[in-house]
Motif scaffolding. Sequence first.
Motif, PDB file in Angstrom:
ATOM      1  N   GLU A 201       0.818  -1.208   0.000  1.00 16.22           N
ATOM      2  CA  GLU A 201       0.000   0.000   0.000  1.00 16.22           C
ATOM      3  C   GLU A 201       0.855   1.262   0.000  1.00 16.22           C
ATOM      4  N   LYS A 202       2.009   1.188   0.657  1.00 19.56           N
ATOM      5  CA  LYS A 202       2.858   2.371   0.765  1.00 19.56           C
ATOM      6  C   LYS A 202       4.304   1.944   0.918  1.00 19.56           C
ATOM      7  N   LEU A 203       5.217   2.684   0.266  1.00 20.91           N
ATOM      8  CA  LEU A 203       6.626   2.348   0.339  1.00 20.91           C
ATOM      9  C   LEU A 203       7.438   3.623   0.118  1.00 20.91           C
ATOM     10  N   LEU A 204       8.072   4.130   1.170  1.00 21.11           N
ATOM     11  CA  LEU A 204       8.794   5.400   1.106  1.00 21.11           C
ATOM     12  C   LEU A 204      10.265   5.172   0.755  1.00 21.11           C
ATOM     13  N   ILE A 205      10.764   5.988  -0.178  1.00 18.88           N
ATOM     14  CA  ILE A 205      12.176   5.929  -0.547  1.00 18.88           C
ATOM     15  C   ILE A 205      12.744   7.339  -0.583  1.00 18.88           C
ATOM     16  N   HIS A 206      14.077   7.414  -0.600  1.00 19.90           N
ATOM     17  CA  HIS A 206      14.778   8.701  -0.702  1.00 19.90           C
ATOM     18  C   HIS A 206      15.251   8.832  -2.139  1.00 19.90           C
ATOM     19  N   ALA A 207      14.536   9.629  -2.945  1.00 21.18           N
ATOM     20  CA  ALA A 207      14.848   9.701  -4.377  1.00 21.18           C
ATOM     21  C   ALA A 207      14.200  10.932  -4.987  1.00 21.18           C
ATOM     22  N   ASN A 208      14.416  11.089  -6.297  1.00 24.39           N
ATOM     23  CA  ASN A 208      13.781  12.145  -7.075  1.00 24.39           C
ATOM     24  C   ASN A 208      12.616  11.525  -7.835  1.00 24.39           C
ATOM     25  N   ALA A 209      11.409  11.989  -7.568  1.00 18.98           N
ATOM     26  CA  ALA A 209      10.209  11.352  -8.116  1.00 18.98           C
ATOM     27  C   ALA A 209      10.212  11.334  -9.641  1.00 18.98           C
ATOM     28  N   GLY A 210      10.576  12.453 -10.270  1.00 19.06           N
ATOM     29  CA  GLY A 210      10.575  12.522 -11.726  1.00 19.06           C
ATOM     30  C   GLY A 210      11.560  11.545 -12.344  1.00 19.06           C
ATOM     31  N   GLN A 211      12.737  11.412 -11.748  1.00 16.50           N
ATOM     32  CA  GLN A 211      13.746  10.504 -12.301  1.00 16.50           C
ATOM     33  C   GLN A 211      13.394   9.046 -12.046  1.00 16.50           C
ATOM     34  N   VAL A 212      12.732   8.757 -10.926  1.00  9.16           N
ATOM     35  CA  VAL A 212      12.244   7.394 -10.687  1.00  9.16           C
ATOM     36  C   VAL A 212      11.247   7.007 -11.782  1.00  9.16           C
ATOM     37  N   GLN A 213      10.388   7.931 -12.153  1.00  6.45           N
ATOM     38  CA  GLN A 213       9.420   7.682 -13.218  1.00  6.45           C
ATOM     39  C   GLN A 213      10.141   7.409 -14.547  1.00  6.45           C
TER      40      GLN A 213
END
Length: 319
Positions: A201-213
């Motif tokens: 349901e939820k999973l938090l990471i330390h990253a850049n959202a646009g680059q993950v996409q």
Amino acid sequence: MTVHYTVWQSLDRVVRMFVIIIELVIIILILSLVIGVWIISQLSKRLNQPLTALTDSTQDLIQKPKQSYHETLTVPTNPEEVQELGDVFNTLLGSLNDTILKNQQFISDASHELRTPIAVILGHTELLEKHAADHPEIIQESVGYIDDEAHQMQELVTSLLALSRSTKAEAELTTVDVVPIIRTVVAQYQQGQQVVMKLPEKLLIHANAGQVQQILTALIDNARKYSSVETQVTVSAKRESENTVAITVADHGIGISDADKAKIFDRFYRADQSRSKQVAGYGIGLAIVRQLVELNDATVDVKDNQPAGSCFVIRFKSV
């Protein structure tokens, strides 16, 4: 009755003795100065010899007419400080040489990829110039070839620009929930080959959202290219440990040999040319993935899927 005595004594001996002492002191000082300067000079040369040798080695490398970009400096073994300095210089030189070689290979590969469509366009242009007036039936076919090759060149240039931007890009890392990002990316693949998700349901990471996409889009595109339409592409995410979140993109396609696994993230490299030559692309997508993964302080690995295919695993720092 008072008696007075007057005593006279010559001081010539005392004066001569003082003169001799002063002369000896001056001679000793001069000798000490000369000997001291000579000793200091010799010690200085001995101490500076390793630095001089390192400087000479650097000058020889600079003045070398042809460089293979594999050269290193000759590092003295003593003293320890100079050896450490030389090792640091060699490490820096190795990094610069590696960058130069990669840039040269990049230019060579880009030129090679552009040469084919340019040759096709020029060939059909020449054909039209010579025979279009007498054979109008060839016009449509030649224009079609020219159009196809022009679109391929446009795609290649777009990919090269994307790779260049990823190389120079910077990433502002924040805490993001990767689950909605994955759902957004997968939602773009409603037609054709099925893409399924296995997500919490939820999973938090330390990253850049646009680059993950961007990373996920490139990996899913790659999985769909090299697997059959009848098979599924699976995107899953889970917490591997207290500090790590793993996102996996798995397919049931042609797979990647062990020899190719270490090379597939290189620019323009395409695994198994005999089977992938019919697949669109230039081998740039995974190079962009690696650049973006490194910007996000993450890692990417590839392994075999069972019973067939490949799994790409990206590991991010969890929050």
